[in-house]
Write a protein that holds these residues in place. Structure first.
Motif, PDB file in Angstrom:
ATOM      1  N   GLY A   1       0.835  -1.194   0.000  1.00 43.45           N
ATOM      2  CA  GLY A   1       0.000   0.000   0.000  1.00 43.45           C
ATOM      3  C   GLY A   1       0.867   1.241   0.000  1.00 43.45           C
ATOM      4  O   GLY A   1       1.848   1.306   0.742  1.00 43.45           O
ATOM      5  N   ILE A   2       0.536   2.191  -0.861  1.00 44.09           N
ATOM      6  CA  ILE A   2       1.222   3.479  -0.867  1.00 44.09           C
ATOM      7  C   ILE A   2       0.448   4.409   0.055  1.00 44.09           C
ATOM      8  O   ILE A   2      -0.712   4.733  -0.198  1.00 44.09           O
TER       9      ILE A   2
ATOM     10  N   GLN B   1       5.770   7.213   1.839  1.00 44.37           N
ATOM     11  CA  GLN B   1       5.636   6.096   2.778  1.00 44.37           C
ATOM     12  C   GLN B   1       4.793   5.008   2.122  1.00 44.37           C
ATOM     13  O   GLN B   1       3.745   5.281   1.547  1.00 44.37           O
ATOM     14  N   PHE B   2       5.312   3.778   2.195  1.00 44.97           N
ATOM     15  CA  PHE B   2       4.598   2.664   1.584  1.00 44.97           C
ATOM     16  C   PHE B   2       4.905   1.407   2.384  1.00 44.97           C
ATOM     17  O   PHE B   2       5.796   1.390   3.228  1.00 44.97           O
TER      18      PHE B   2
ATOM     19  N   THR C   1       8.067   1.188   4.779  1.00 41.35           N
ATOM     20  CA  THR C   1       9.312   1.715   4.232  1.00 41.35           C
ATOM     21  C   THR C   1       9.060   3.136   3.758  1.00 41.35           C
ATOM     22  O   THR C   1       7.932   3.496   3.413  1.00 41.35           O
ATOM     23  N   MET C   2      10.105   3.954   3.757  1.00 37.00           N
ATOM     24  CA  MET C   2       9.985   5.345   3.329  1.00 37.00           C
ATOM     25  C   MET C   2      10.992   5.620   2.226  1.00 37.00           C
ATOM     26  O   MET C   2      11.961   4.881   2.055  1.00 37.00           O
ATOM     27  N   ALA C   3      10.751   6.690   1.457  1.00 35.07           N
ATOM     28  CA  ALA C   3      11.635   7.035   0.346  1.00 35.07           C
ATOM     29  C   ALA C   3      11.636   8.535   0.140  1.00 35.07           C
ATOM     30  O   ALA C   3      10.675   9.234   0.491  1.00 35.07           O
ATOM     31  N   MET C   4      12.727   9.032  -0.438  1.00 33.78           N
ATOM     32  CA  MET C   4      12.847  10.448  -0.750  1.00 33.78           C
ATOM     33  C   MET C   4      13.873  10.629  -1.864  1.00 33.78           C
ATOM     34  O   MET C   4      14.706   9.754  -2.102  1.00 33.78           O
TER      35      MET C   4
END
Length: 279
Positions: free
Chosen positions: A155-156, A176-177, A184-187
């Motif tokens: 899920g996003i 965040q997904f 987990t997070m991303a940037m």
């Protein structure tokens, strides 16, 4: 706590010291298995693997760990422990997104983002954060959709872009997904950081059978990823993964089975579940 995905941190020659350090820093944990090569521990119910050998790279902040706290006192306590022998990438202070926040690299090279916020309803205290930099800058949103399409229980949960003047407005400031219920997070960052993803920090995926191993292995090496060895691969974004049978830890801690399993494993790239099980 679902630990079908968990991080592996390479800390050569110091895994016992690091395990004690993290248990002292964060509390609420225990070592679950230990040998000279690998120590596994749980912190707030989440599994971490500390690896003493293999990758030649050293950790850097391209993968950090967001640490979620409900009160400023916990954030400050973690900071005071982690900064001892470490360094502040962003000092402990009040920021628009958190009443008390810091980004610190500890003495073993592992980076932690200490965040104070409201009650954490994710049932997960530590969230790996993937920072896409250099030639990978701008790939965070694509990666979030890619991982979410490959793994189940996904899920996003949100994608926030940079505002004008912060960075490229097409880039992800925070995403965040979840994959296999692992948050987990991303940037993205267009700054010249001088680092990118390396195999010193990898993500381990426990698989219940060969079909699951094949699915994740083939999916992650597609379109620019590559096989490494012994269940390791690097995906098209440069992130390292270990795709392993869910019983590998059990087999490796069986004194009568260890050497046979190791002998078989060392000959493989993608791992073959039944061959390791019957070794």
């Amino acid at each position: 706590m679902n630990n079908s995905i968990y991080p592996c941190l390479t800390i050569k020659g110091k895994i016992a010291e690091a395990a004690d350090f993290y248990l002292d820093t964060f509390g609420d944990g225990a070592i679950t298995s230990s040998n000279p090569i690998v120590i596994t521990l749980k912190l707030s119910g989440q599994q971490f693997m500390l690896l003493n050998d293999r990758p030649s790279s050293t950790p850097n902040p391209s993968i950090s760990f967001m640490v979620l706290s409900e009160n400023e006192q916990d954030t400050e306590a973690y900071y005071l422990k982690l900064i001892n022998g470490g360094s502040a990438l962003m000092p402990l202070d009040t920021y628009p997104w958190s009443s008390k926040y810091a980004w610190v690299q500890d003495k073993f090279g592992i980076s932690w983002q200490l965040y104070t916020g409201g009650k954490n309803d994710m049932n997960q205290k530590f969230c790996p954060t993937l920072m896409f930099t250099g030639p990978k800058a701008g790939k965070a949103e694509e990666a979030v959709h890619f991982y979410s399409s490959l793994f189940p229980e996904n899920g996003i949960q949100g994608i926030l872009k940079y505002s004008e003047g912060e960075d490229n407005t097409n880039y992800v400031k925070h995403a965040q997904f979840k994959i296999k219920n692992f948050v987990t997070m991303a940037m993205d960052s267009s700054a010249e950081h001088g680092f990118g993803f390396v195999d010193a920090i990898s993500l381990v995926v426990n698989c219940k059978d060969q079909a699951e191993i094949d699915k994740y292995w083939d999916g992650l090496i597609a379109n620019g990823g590559h096989e490494v060895a012994c269940g390791w691969l690097v995906d098209k974004y440069g992130i390292s993964w270990q795709i392993v049978p869910d019983k590998l830890g059990e087999w490796m801690t069986n004194p009568g089975k260890f050497q046979h399993v190791m002998g078989a494993l060392m000959k493989m790239k993608k791992l073959i579940y039944t061959e390791l099980e019957n070794a």
